[in-house]
Scaffold this active site. Structure first.
Site, PDB file in Angstrom:
ATOM      1  N   LYS A 147       0.955  -1.353   0.004  1.00  0.00           N
ATOM      2  CA  LYS A 147      -0.029   0.083   0.007  1.00  0.00           C
ATOM      3  C   LYS A 147       0.971   1.253  -0.042  1.00  0.00           C
ATOM      4  O   LYS A 147       0.769   2.110  -0.820  1.00  0.00           O
ATOM      5  CB  LYS A 147      -0.894   0.095   1.142  1.00  0.00           C
ATOM      6  CG  LYS A 147      -1.930  -1.176   1.380  1.00  0.00           C
ATOM      7  CD  LYS A 147      -2.668  -1.100   2.658  1.00  0.00           C
ATOM      8  CE  LYS A 147      -2.146  -1.113   3.955  1.00  0.00           C
ATOM      9  NZ  LYS A 147      -1.378  -2.260   4.231  1.00  0.00           N
TER      10      LYS A 147
ATOM     11  N   ARG B 277      -9.934   1.404   8.414  1.00  0.00           N
ATOM     12  CA  ARG B 277      -9.379   0.100   8.855  1.00  0.00           C
ATOM     13  C   ARG B 277     -10.276  -0.768   9.541  1.00  0.00           C
ATOM     14  O   ARG B 277     -10.103  -1.753   9.835  1.00  0.00           O
ATOM     15  CB  ARG B 277      -8.191  -0.009   9.611  1.00  0.00           C
ATOM     16  CG  ARG B 277      -6.868  -0.295   9.049  1.00  0.00           C
ATOM     17  CD  ARG B 277      -5.794  -0.137   9.866  1.00  0.00           C
ATOM     18  NE  ARG B 277      -4.540  -1.079   9.755  1.00  0.00           N
ATOM     19  CZ  ARG B 277      -3.404  -0.390   9.126  1.00  0.00           C
ATOM     20  NH1 ARG B 277      -3.711   0.658   8.438  1.00  0.00           N
ATOM     21  NH2 ARG B 277      -2.629  -1.004   9.016  1.00  0.00           N
TER      22      ARG B 277
ATOM     23  N   ARG C 239      11.868  -5.322   4.921  1.00  0.00           N
ATOM     24  CA  ARG C 239      11.515  -3.994   4.800  1.00  0.00           C
ATOM     25  C   ARG C 239      12.513  -2.926   5.338  1.00  0.00           C
ATOM     26  O   ARG C 239      12.793  -3.263   6.567  1.00  0.00           O
ATOM     27  CB  ARG C 239      10.268  -3.804   5.066  1.00  0.00           C
ATOM     28  CG  ARG C 239       9.787  -2.095   4.955  1.00  0.00           C
ATOM     29  CD  ARG C 239       8.449  -1.896   5.033  1.00  0.00           C
ATOM     30  NE  ARG C 239       7.810  -2.497   6.257  1.00  0.00           N
ATOM     31  CZ  ARG C 239       6.569  -2.189   6.350  1.00  0.00           C
ATOM     32  NH1 ARG C 239       5.528  -1.794   5.416  1.00  0.00           N
ATOM     33  NH2 ARG C 239       6.013  -2.462   7.589  1.00  0.00           N
TER      34      ARG C 239
ATOM     35  N   ARG D  50      -0.249  -8.266  13.542  1.00  0.00           N
ATOM     36  CA  ARG D  50      -0.972  -7.243  12.495  1.00  0.00           C
ATOM     37  C   ARG D  50      -1.893  -8.061  11.659  1.00  0.00           C
ATOM     38  O   ARG D  50      -2.818  -7.711  11.053  1.00  0.00           O
ATOM     39  CB  ARG D  50       0.186  -6.556  12.069  1.00  0.00           C
ATOM     40  CG  ARG D  50       0.652  -5.508  12.787  1.00  0.00           C
ATOM     41  CD  ARG D  50       2.046  -4.979  12.611  1.00  0.00           C
ATOM     42  NE  ARG D  50       2.185  -4.427  11.212  1.00  0.00           N
ATOM     43  CZ  ARG D  50       3.097  -4.480  10.291  1.00  0.00           C
ATOM     44  NH1 ARG D  50       4.309  -4.721  10.945  1.00  0.00           N
ATOM     45  NH2 ARG D  50       3.166  -4.051   9.298  1.00  0.00           N
TER      46      ARG D  50
ATOM     47  N   ARG E 285      11.155  -1.139  11.030  1.00  0.00           N
ATOM     48  CA  ARG E 285      10.065  -0.837  11.874  1.00  0.00           C
ATOM     49  C   ARG E 285      10.229  -1.536  13.000  1.00  0.00           C
ATOM     50  O   ARG E 285      10.378  -3.012  12.944  1.00  0.00           O
ATOM     51  CB  ARG E 285       8.991  -0.950  11.129  1.00  0.00           C
ATOM     52  CG  ARG E 285       8.691   0.589  10.311  1.00  0.00           C
ATOM     53  CD  ARG E 285       7.496   0.463   9.509  1.00  0.00           C
ATOM     54  NE  ARG E 285       6.225  -0.335  10.106  1.00  0.00           N
ATOM     55  CZ  ARG E 285       5.100  -0.255   9.308  1.00  0.00           C
ATOM     56  NH1 ARG E 285       5.008   0.428   8.101  1.00  0.00           N
ATOM     57  NH2 ARG E 285       3.974  -0.589   9.887  1.00  0.00           N
TER      58      ARG E 285
HETATM   59  P1  AP5 Z   1       4.724  -1.645   1.894  1.00  0.00           P
HETATM   60  O1  AP5 Z   1       4.301  -0.759   0.635  1.00  0.00           O
HETATM   61  O2  AP5 Z   1       5.676  -1.010   2.943  1.00  0.00           O
HETATM   62  O3  AP5 Z   1       3.234  -2.455   2.543  1.00  0.00           O
HETATM   63  P2  AP5 Z   1       2.339  -1.780   3.299  1.00  0.00           P
HETATM   64  O4  AP5 Z   1       1.015  -2.398   2.531  1.00  0.00           O
HETATM   65  O5  AP5 Z   1       2.202  -0.361   3.206  1.00  0.00           O
HETATM   66  O6  AP5 Z   1       2.428  -2.532   4.568  1.00  0.00           O
HETATM   67  P3  AP5 Z   1       2.456  -2.100   6.192  1.00  0.00           P
HETATM   68  O7  AP5 Z   1       3.233  -2.759   7.146  1.00  0.00           O
HETATM   69  O8  AP5 Z   1       2.907  -0.390   5.979  1.00  0.00           O
HETATM   70  O9  AP5 Z   1       0.828  -1.846   6.498  1.00  0.00           O
HETATM   71  P4  AP5 Z   1       0.446  -1.858   7.731  1.00  0.00           P
HETATM   72  O10 AP5 Z   1      -0.908  -1.684   7.202  1.00  0.00           O
HETATM   73  O11 AP5 Z   1       0.612  -3.092   8.670  1.00  0.00           O
HETATM   74  O12 AP5 Z   1       0.991  -0.457   8.416  1.00  0.00           O
HETATM   75  P5  AP5 Z   1       0.821   0.767   8.691  1.00  0.00           P
HETATM   76  O13 AP5 Z   1       2.129   1.713   8.682  1.00  0.00           O
HETATM   77  O14 AP5 Z   1      -0.389   1.346   7.768  1.00  0.00           O
HETATM   78  O15 AP5 Z   1       5.574  -3.032   1.423  1.00  0.00           O
HETATM   79  C1  AP5 Z   1       6.171  -4.082   2.102  1.00  0.00           C
HETATM   80  C2  AP5 Z   1       7.419  -4.280   1.620  1.00  0.00           C
HETATM   81  O16 AP5 Z   1       7.271  -5.317   0.487  1.00  0.00           O
HETATM   82  C3  AP5 Z   1       8.525  -3.290   1.381  1.00  0.00           C
HETATM   83  O17 AP5 Z   1       9.774  -3.847   1.711  1.00  0.00           O
HETATM   84  C4  AP5 Z   1       8.381  -3.167  -0.207  1.00  0.00           C
HETATM   85  O18 AP5 Z   1       9.613  -2.633  -0.789  1.00  0.00           O
HETATM   86  C5  AP5 Z   1       7.840  -4.412  -0.526  1.00  0.00           C
HETATM   87  N1  AP5 Z   1       7.217  -4.545  -1.795  1.00  0.00           N
HETATM   88  C6  AP5 Z   1       6.041  -3.874  -2.084  1.00  0.00           C
HETATM   89  N2  AP5 Z   1       5.595  -4.256  -3.265  1.00  0.00           N
HETATM   90  C7  AP5 Z   1       6.235  -5.072  -3.850  1.00  0.00           C
HETATM   91  C8  AP5 Z   1       5.896  -6.148  -4.849  1.00  0.00           C
HETATM   92  N3  AP5 Z   1       4.977  -5.835  -5.845  1.00  0.00           N
HETATM   93  N4  AP5 Z   1       6.847  -6.979  -4.883  1.00  0.00           N
HETATM   94  C9  AP5 Z   1       8.124  -7.342  -4.178  1.00  0.00           C
HETATM   95  N5  AP5 Z   1       8.086  -6.486  -3.064  1.00  0.00           N
HETATM   96  C10 AP5 Z   1       7.255  -5.471  -2.777  1.00  0.00           C
HETATM   97  O19 AP5 Z   1       0.321   0.710  10.235  1.00  0.00           O
HETATM   98  C11 AP5 Z   1       1.032   0.633  11.492  1.00  0.00           C
HETATM   99  C12 AP5 Z   1       0.269   0.532  12.670  1.00  0.00           C
HETATM  100  O20 AP5 Z   1      -0.452   1.977  12.737  1.00  0.00           O
HETATM  101  C13 AP5 Z   1      -0.909  -0.349  12.582  1.00  0.00           C
HETATM  102  O21 AP5 Z   1      -0.694  -1.818  13.075  1.00  0.00           O
HETATM  103  C14 AP5 Z   1      -1.801   0.258  13.761  1.00  0.00           C
HETATM  104  O22 AP5 Z   1      -1.188   0.213  14.998  1.00  0.00           O
HETATM  105  C15 AP5 Z   1      -1.592   1.979  13.375  1.00  0.00           C
HETATM  106  N6  AP5 Z   1      -2.680   2.232  12.531  1.00  0.00           N
HETATM  107  C16 AP5 Z   1      -2.532   2.535  11.156  1.00  0.00           C
HETATM  108  N7  AP5 Z   1      -3.535   3.047  10.690  1.00  0.00           N
HETATM  109  C17 AP5 Z   1      -4.304   2.941  11.429  1.00  0.00           C
HETATM  110  C18 AP5 Z   1      -6.160   2.942  11.430  1.00  0.00           C
HETATM  111  N8  AP5 Z   1      -6.578   3.279  10.367  1.00  0.00           N
HETATM  112  N9  AP5 Z   1      -6.682   2.493  12.578  1.00  0.00           N
HETATM  113  C19 AP5 Z   1      -6.093   2.253  13.491  1.00  0.00           C
HETATM  114  N10 AP5 Z   1      -4.726   1.928  13.699  1.00  0.00           N
HETATM  115  C20 AP5 Z   1      -4.042   2.271  12.704  1.00  0.00           C
HETATM  116 MG    MG Z   2       2.685   1.172   4.719  1.00  0.00          MG
END
Ligand code: AP5
Ligand code: MG
Length: 219
Positions: A15, A90, A129, A173, A162
């Site tokens: 994402k 979410r 990552r 997660r 991270r």
């Molecule tokens: P990446 O693009 O970083 O993936 P992502 O989908 O963004 O994964 P996240 O781990 O950031 O999602 P998340 O939803 O758990 O975390 P968030 O920060 O939102 O890609 C991942 C890896 O794969 C990278 O190394 C990349 O290079 C590689 N990659 C990408 N595409 C690829 C491909 N096509 N092929 C190969 N490799 C690839 O949330 C963190 C925390 O914040 C949550 O746990 C929660 O505590 C809180 N939080 C955030 N939003 C909310 C909400 N709305 N409500 C409540 N709590 C929230």
């Molecule tokens: Mg992300």
């Protein structure tokens, strides 16, 4: 009229990677709820202190806190043309609140690309990552390495792993995603807004499919 894109998908689906590329290509703002929380934690704000332990555990931040933060972000001038929302909503309550907020700006959720990736691939993506300290640019040590190890290609800042990318937190997660966020898939499908995207493809191919899924005025 502003355009709003909601990227849905499990942790590690890509994402953040895709939202960054798509926002740059379209002129839409990139709003990542996770990046906003991490920024607050880094700056040791009240909100940062409140959510630090929650992110470390891999749980969701309470809806009211998250909704208030996103409401403020959507009011910023760089969102005038609309936004790519990455990680919000979410929960069903967040989705409902989002409809109300966007209506205030004369908009709606236009399209919901759902990026699908198998669970074992998610774990290998997250464990490799690396993220840039300054602006959250995302790399992978094998799949998308920086030109120089440990240094961001875009802004030269240091790369780090991270806290919540430890194996047991990643598994938590993913569980939280299935319990609390996956119901949004059927919700948006029922409204006819969902577009399924094969997230197992190469990054550039996923971007191509995503851009095709956007409404015409954003392409
Ligand atoms: P990446 O693009 O970083 O993936 P992502 O989908 O963004 O994964 P996240 O781990 O950031 O999602 P998340 O939803 O758990 O975390 P968030 O920060 O939102 O890609 C991942 C890896 O794969 C990278 O190394 C990349 O290079 C590689 N990659 C990408 N595409 C690829 C491909 N096509 N092929 C190969 N490799 C690839 O949330 C963190 C925390 O914040 C949550 O746990 C929660 O505590 C809180 N939080 C955030 N939003 C909310 C909400 N709305 N409500 C409540 N709590 C929230
Ligand atoms: Mg992300």
């Amino acid at each position: 009229m502003p355009v709003y894109v909601v990227l849905l998908g499990p942790p590690g689906a890509g994402k953040g990677t895709q939202a960054g590329i798509v926002a740059k290509a379209t002129g839409l703002a990139h709003i990542s709820s996770g990046d906003l929380f991490r920024e607050h934690i880094k700056n040791q704000t009240d909100l940062g202190r409140q959510v630090d332990a929650i992110l470390k555990r891999g749980d969701l931040v309470p809806d009211d806190v998250t909704i208030a933060m996103i409401r403020e972000r959507l009011k910023q001038p760089d969102c005038a043309a609309g936004a790519v929302l990455d990680g919000f909503p979410r929960t069903p309550a967040q989705a409902q609140a989002l409809n109300g907020m966007l209506a205030e700006f004369g908009g709606k959720v236009d399209v919901v690309p759902f990026i699908q990736v198998q669970q074992d691939e998610l774990i290998s993506r997250l464990s490799g990552r690396w993220v840039c300290r300054a602006q959250g640019h995302v790399y992978h040590e094998t799949f998308n390495p920086p030109k120089t190890a440990d240094v961001c290609d875009v802004d030269g800042s240091e790369l780090y792993q991270r806290d919540d990318d430890k194996r047991e937190t990643v598994e938590k997660r993913i569980r939280v995603y299935f319990e609390q966020t996956a119901p949004l898939i059927d919700h948006y499908r029922g409204e006819g807004r969902l577009t399924e995207i094969d997230g197992a493809q190469a990054i550039a191919k996923v971007t191509e499919d995503l851009l095709k899924a956007l409404p015409e005025q954003a392409q």
